[in-house]
Design a protein around this motif. Structure first.
Motif, short mmCIF file in Angstrom:
data_model
loop_
_atom_site.label_atom_id
_atom_site.label_comp_id
_atom_site.label_asym_id
_atom_site.label_seq_id
_atom_site.Cartn_x
_atom_site.Cartn_y
_atom_site.Cartn_z
N ASP A 20 -12.18 25.27 -45.51
CA ASP A 20 -11.34 24.67 -44.55
C ASP A 20 -10.58 23.61 -45.57
OD1 ASP A 20 -13.57 23.56 -44.93
OD2 ASP A 20 -13.48 22.18 -43.05
N LYS A 21 -11.06 23.38 -46.51
CA LYS A 21 -10.27 22.39 -47.46
C LYS A 21 -9.33 22.99 -48.41
CE LYS A 21 -13.54 18.98 -46.51
NZ LYS A 21 -13.63 19.14 -45.25
N TYR A 34 -17.14 29.28 -49.28
CA TYR A 34 -17.81 29.24 -47.92
C TYR A 34 -17.93 27.87 -47.53
CZ TYR A 34 -18.07 34.51 -47.74
OH TYR A 34 -17.99 35.84 -47.52
N PHE A 35 -18.40 26.91 -48.24
CA PHE A 35 -18.47 25.72 -48.07
C PHE A 35 -17.34 24.86 -47.99
CE2 PHE A 35 -22.90 26.54 -49.66
CZ PHE A 35 -23.52 26.66 -48.26
N VAL A 36 -16.39 25.27 -48.86
CA VAL A 36 -15.16 24.29 -48.65
C VAL A 36 -13.87 24.86 -48.23
CG1 VAL A 36 -16.16 22.73 -50.46
CG2 VAL A 36 -14.69 24.85 -51.06
N GLY A 68 -20.16 31.58 -53.12
CA GLY A 68 -20.90 30.45 -52.33
C GLY A 68 -19.99 29.12 -52.14
N PHE A 69 -19.58 28.67 -53.05
CA PHE A 69 -18.86 27.34 -53.15
C PHE A 69 -17.76 27.37 -52.09
CE2 PHE A 69 -15.39 24.78 -54.72
CZ PHE A 69 -16.23 23.42 -54.79
#
Length: 122
Positions: free
Chosen positions: A42-43, A38-40, A35-36
């Motif tokens: 692109d970083k 999927y949010f970051v 889950g983490f």
């Protein structure tokens, strides 16, 4: 009522609870990491050694835990079931089922990180 559990049954049940807690910890951390990421995603630029270690343990441990669960189920069927005392096998059975799921989650995490790091290096 008096508890007539044998020492084998008590030891088996103690390790039964321990292995189940470890399995749930690994499964939960896999869901959290997935889950983490999927949010970051692109970083993510380069795959860090810590991430590689976490993924390696996340891929290796479920396989090891799967075989431990198989051995524990067989031990229960062949030895512990015949002993006196209250014993259950549901934790090992759930661990047997959760191990492939946990492996799959960490494999998806690995694929996501590989694709992200390849896209970042283009």
């Amino acid at each position: 009522m008096e508890n007539h559990s044998s020492e084998k049954v008590e030891k088996f049940m103690r390790f039964e609870r321990f292995f189940f807690r470890v399995q749930l910890l690994i499964l939960g951390s896999g869901f959290f990491i997935l889950g983490f990421f999927y949010f970051v995603i692109d970083k993510v630029k380069d795959v860090d050694d810590l991430i590689v270690f976490v993924l390696f343990v996340g891929l290796l441990y479920p396989v090891l835990h799967f075989f431990i669960s198989v051995v524990r189920v067989l031990k229960y069927i062949l030895v512990i079931r015949h002993e006196e005392g209250h014993s259950t096998i549901w934790r090992s059975a759930l661990s047997f089922l959760f191990s492939p799921l946990t492996f799959g989650i960490f494999y998806i995490i690995l694929i996501v990180i590989v694709f992200a790091s390849c896209a970042a290096n283009v």
